[in-house]
Write a protein that holds these residues in place. Structure first.
Motif, PDB file in Angstrom:
ATOM      1  N   LEU A  34      86.108 -28.293 -28.675  1.00  0.00           N
ATOM      2  CA  LEU A  34      87.242 -28.264 -27.763  1.00  0.00           C
ATOM      3  C   LEU A  34      87.086 -27.031 -26.893  1.00  0.00           C
ATOM      4  O   LEU A  34      86.879 -25.936 -27.418  1.00  0.00           O
ATOM      5  CB  LEU A  34      88.564 -28.134 -28.532  1.00  0.00           C
ATOM      6  N   ARG A  35      87.182 -27.220 -25.580  1.00  0.00           N
ATOM      7  CA  ARG A  35      87.130 -26.053 -24.704  1.00  0.00           C
ATOM      8  C   ARG A  35      88.334 -26.082 -23.772  1.00  0.00           C
ATOM      9  O   ARG A  35      88.847 -27.137 -23.424  1.00  0.00           O
ATOM     10  CB  ARG A  35      85.844 -26.015 -23.903  1.00  0.00           C
ATOM     11  N   SER A  36      88.779 -24.907 -23.427  1.00  0.00           N
ATOM     12  CA  SER A  36      89.863 -24.812 -22.437  1.00  0.00           C
ATOM     13  C   SER A  36      89.983 -23.360 -22.065  1.00  0.00           C
ATOM     14  O   SER A  36      89.500 -22.485 -22.778  1.00  0.00           O
ATOM     15  CB  SER A  36      91.194 -25.284 -23.031  1.00  0.00           C
ATOM     16  N   PRO A  37      90.621 -23.114 -20.918  1.00  0.00           N
ATOM     17  CA  PRO A  37      90.944 -21.720 -20.652  1.00  0.00           C
ATOM     18  C   PRO A  37      91.938 -21.246 -21.714  1.00  0.00           C
ATOM     19  O   PRO A  37      92.541 -22.059 -22.407  1.00  0.00           O
ATOM     20  CB  PRO A  37      91.622 -21.754 -19.275  1.00  0.00           C
ATOM     21  N   THR A  62      86.458 -23.439 -28.901  1.00  0.00           N
ATOM     22  CA  THR A  62      85.687 -22.269 -28.462  1.00  0.00           C
ATOM     23  C   THR A  62      85.816 -22.006 -26.968  1.00  0.00           C
ATOM     24  O   THR A  62      86.225 -22.867 -26.196  1.00  0.00           O
ATOM     25  CB  THR A  62      84.191 -22.447 -28.815  1.00  0.00           C
ATOM     26  N   HIS A  63      85.501 -20.777 -26.611  1.00  0.00           N
ATOM     27  CA  HIS A  63      85.341 -20.394 -25.212  1.00  0.00           C
ATOM     28  C   HIS A  63      83.878 -20.295 -24.833  1.00  0.00           C
ATOM     29  O   HIS A  63      83.532 -20.135 -23.678  1.00  0.00           O
ATOM     30  CB  HIS A  63      85.900 -18.969 -25.009  1.00  0.00           C
ATOM     31  N   ASP A  64      83.037 -20.342 -25.845  1.00  0.00           N
ATOM     32  CA  ASP A  64      81.674 -19.861 -25.714  1.00  0.00           C
ATOM     33  C   ASP A  64      80.726 -20.993 -25.287  1.00  0.00           C
ATOM     34  O   ASP A  64      80.610 -22.006 -25.966  1.00  0.00           O
ATOM     35  CB  ASP A  64      81.259 -19.276 -27.081  1.00  0.00           C
ATOM     36  N   ILE A  85      85.085 -31.748 -25.441  1.00  0.00           N
ATOM     37  CA  ILE A  85      86.379 -32.153 -24.878  1.00  0.00           C
ATOM     38  C   ILE A  85      87.001 -30.966 -24.175  1.00  0.00           C
ATOM     39  O   ILE A  85      87.090 -29.877 -24.747  1.00  0.00           O
ATOM     40  CB  ILE A  85      87.320 -32.657 -25.998  1.00  0.00           C
ATOM     41  N   ARG A  86      87.433 -31.189 -22.938  1.00  0.00           N
ATOM     42  CA  ARG A  86      88.035 -30.095 -22.192  1.00  0.00           C
ATOM     43  C   ARG A  86      89.538 -30.308 -22.128  1.00  0.00           C
ATOM     44  O   ARG A  86      90.024 -31.414 -21.889  1.00  0.00           O
ATOM     45  CB  ARG A  86      87.440 -30.030 -20.783  1.00  0.00           C
TER      46      ARG A  86
END
Ligand SMILES: Nc1ncnc2c1ncn2[C@@H]1O[C@H](COP(=O)(O)OP(=O)(O)OP(=O)(O)O)[C@@H](O)[C@H]1O
Ligand SMILES: [Mg+2]
Lengths: 409, 230
Positions: free
Chosen positions: B38-41, B201-203, B214-215
């Protein structure tokens, strides 16, 4: 089982995590428990001393009187000396000693002064085992028999009368027909009592000598019976009561001296209050210690809950930690108290400061008396109240929301 | 069967008088054996999503199913039991219980589950060596590096064969080399044991390991890429 063992393990390790804080709290608990047990033993010892002293200073464990004697303790309320039936009971095994006495109010006059006293006619041979007088003769000799014509005075009374061993005094009293009778006696001995006031009140003569002076034949005022232990006089009391029938009044010491017996009863209350008060003082430290240790561990408490440990188990963990600490404190404190009491088995000599104690009826040597029931009481109070005191921090810990707890900084 | 399935999940936080959107109608399925990132700001809702998936938080509405069981309507105690038996957690930090050794930390979940001493010791030793911590079994967390600590956390998360492992920024406190090793461990466990992973994660480096990326944005899914297909 898995949960129980992990709770014990975590509680134990967390206890020693902040070594210093736990040690300080432990010392506080140890000192508190020591104070609970030791001071209770001192209080018990004081009451014991008072009771034994008081019982020895004449009453015995059970007394027999004319039913009117307690209202009017004079020569008018006598009863015949014991018959065979009663003597048979008094000669049984659990009777340590018994003695019959004549007891009348009298005035003792020296050439310089006079004093009102309670004059007691005794059989010195029997009396020796029941009461204190013979043990505590400081000057002269004790009476030799019921026919002895000497007089025994307390040290204080002798001082007040400005008389001494070898001098003669006059004793005045009333006979059953209310006539004044008098007789000269030679002072043959002086005694000291544990309780100073006793020395001023009681003067002793031979029983037959007094009976002859009063013209009362073989009649007596009281029979004092000494059993094995003042705490356990019931059986003796009932047996004597049955033997004398209802013509005479039989009373155990705790009814003869209500002050003493209520003192004994109150002591249980005092000990409980003392233990609770000490614990309350301790509980502030305990709650504080637990709160601190909970706050320090918020995140891992949150973690454990997140991983699926139930709040009840967290609660149990904090309480277990607290009870472990208290348990150790109890154990060490009990041992210290026991050692202290053992060392003082010979008693503490309080003669330097004992005026006050003597007034209360205690002797000047105080021997702490450890009672198992007091140790049990202290243990129960510490564990039960400790449990209650830990509930607050423990509930606090168990009510965290895992996510909030873990993100606390 | 899906390892986890969310249907129109919503979660709003109250911040004083203001409503802050945590999740705004998220629907997602992760198949068994999946490896999802999972990524997101920051503030996009990753943590919130992982928390409701793992039964740490309850959604305001919507359904959550773990291994075929609905969990969003469970009360506290059954939810705790569900977490204990079905979910493996790896958090960003403070993952371990400081007074327990590595092995005891790994055994913790099994112990609470009631696994026997012999079994859990055997399993924990196996898994510790599997995550490369042989020889460190009796160390306490304070005497281990950040990477080693995270490995212990991973070992604990997989020790009782959960339906899914949820990892919230597991590499955030690690240097890039250590982080890479941890990701390789995840991949390996995913491949060899078939453990399902969902990792927030942010990485970029972490994302590069994901089979599915997934964003999220403002509590919504905005992109779902099958990286293997790319
Ligand atoms: N306990 C909370 N109380 C109030 N608002 C919260 C709380 N937790 C999260 N939020 C808010 O919900 C939104 C989603 O937060 P969340 O922590 O899920 O984002 P995130 O993607 O994990 O961010 P990050 O990358 O910084 O970890 C954010 O706007 C956040 O401020
Ligand atoms: Mg987050």
């Amino acid at each position: 089982m898995g949960t129980a063992s992990i709770v014990l393990n975590l509680a134990w390790r967390n206890l020693w995590r902040n070594y210093r804080r736990t040690a300080i709290m432990l010392v506080a608990v140890v000192v508190g428990v020591w104070a609970m047990i030791f001071m209770s033993a001192m209080m018990r010892g004081m009451v014991d001393g008072m009771l034994v002293g008081s019982i020895r200073s004449l009453p015995g464990h059970v007394q027999i009187h004319n039913p009117n004697f307690r209202d009017d303790p004079t020569v008018n309320n006598l009863f015949p000396s014991p018959n065979e039936n009663l003597i048979a009971v008094l000669e049984q095994e659990d009777v340590v000693a018994w003695s019959s006495r004549v007891r009348v109010p009298a005035v003792v006059m020296s050439e310089r002064n006079f004093r009102g006293v309670t004059l007691i006619g005794i059989d010195p041979v029997a009396e020796v085992s029941v009461s204190f007088v013979a043990d505590d003769m400081t000057e002269g000799r004790f009476l030799l028999g019921t026919e002895d014509t000497g007089l025994i005075l307390g040290r204080r009374l002798a001082e007040r009368l400005e008389t001494e061993v070898g001098k003669r005094v006059v004793v005045l009293t009333q006979d059953p027909s209310n006539e004044i009778v008098d007789r000269g006696f030679r002072v043959i001995g002086v005694y000291e009592a544990q309780v100073a006031s006793t020395e001023e009140i009681y003067a002793f003569v031979g029983r037959s000598t007094l009976q002859t002076l009063l013209g009362i034949g073989g009649q007596v005022s009281e029979i004092a019976v000494l059993g094995a232990d003042y705490r356990d006089t019931e059986a003796l009391y009932h047996r004597i009561n049955a033997a004398v029938g209802n013509r005479l009044e039989v009373l155990p010491w705790y009814e003869l001296n209500r002050y003493l017996s209520s003192m004994l009863g109150m002591m249980d209350g005092f000990v409980l209050i003392w233990i609770v008060v000490i614990f309350l003082a301790l509980s502030f430290g305990l709650v504080n210690t637990l709160m601190m240790s909970v706050f320090e561990r918020v995140r891992e408490i949150g973690l454990m809950m997140a991983l699926g440990m139930k709040p009840g188990v967290i609660l149990g963990q904090i309480i277990t930690e607290s009870l472990m600490l208290l348990g150790m404190g109890l154990l060490i404190g009990d041992v210290f108290a026991w050692v202290t009491i053992q060392r003082l088995r010979e008693g503490i000599d309080l003669s330097a400061v004992s005026e006050g104690l003597e007034m209360m009826g205690a002797g000047s040597v105080l021997t702490p008396s450890l009672q198992a029931s007091d140790v049990v009481l202290a243990t129960i109070v510490v564990l039960v109240l400790g449990f209650l005191a830990s509930l607050f921090p423990a509930m606090r810990a168990s009510r965290y929301h895992p996510v909030d707890a873990m993100t606390k900084v | 069967m899906y390892a986890v399935r969310c249907i129109d999940v919503r979660k709003i936080y109250k911040q004083g008088d203001e409503d802050v959107i945590g999740l705004n109608g998220v629907s997602i399925e992760v198949e068994e054996g999946g490896f999802v990132c999972l990524r997101s700001p920051s503030g996009g809702g990753k943590t919130t999503l992982l928390n409701v998936m793992g039964g740490l938080d309850r959604p305001d509405s919507g359904e959550i199913w773990i291994a075929g069981k609905r969990i969003d309507n469970l009360s506290k105690a059954p939810l705790a039991r569900m977490r204990l038996h079905r979910i493996g957690f790896v958090f960003q930090a403070y993952n371990l219980i400081p007074v327990l050794t590595a092995r005891e930390n790994v055994e913790f979940v099994m112990q609470v589950q009631g696994v026997s001493v012999v079994d859990r010791k055997k399993r924990s030793l196996e898994i510790l060596s599997e995550v490369g911590l042989e020889g460190l079994e009796d160390r306490r967390p304070a005497k281990m590096s950040g990477g080693q600590q995270q490995r212990v956390a991973v070992a604990r998360a997989i020790a009782s064969n959960p339906a899914i492992v949820l990892a919230d920024e597991p590499t955030a406190n690690l240097d890039s080399n250590t982080a890479r090793h941890l990701m390789e461990l995840f991949v390996e466990l995913n491949q060899h044991r078939g453990t399902t992973f969902v990792i927030a994660t942010h990485d970029q480096m972490v994302m590069s390991y994901a089979r599915r990326l997934i964003r999220m944005l403002d509590g919504k899914l905005v992109e779902d890429i099958d990286q293997e297909a790319v």
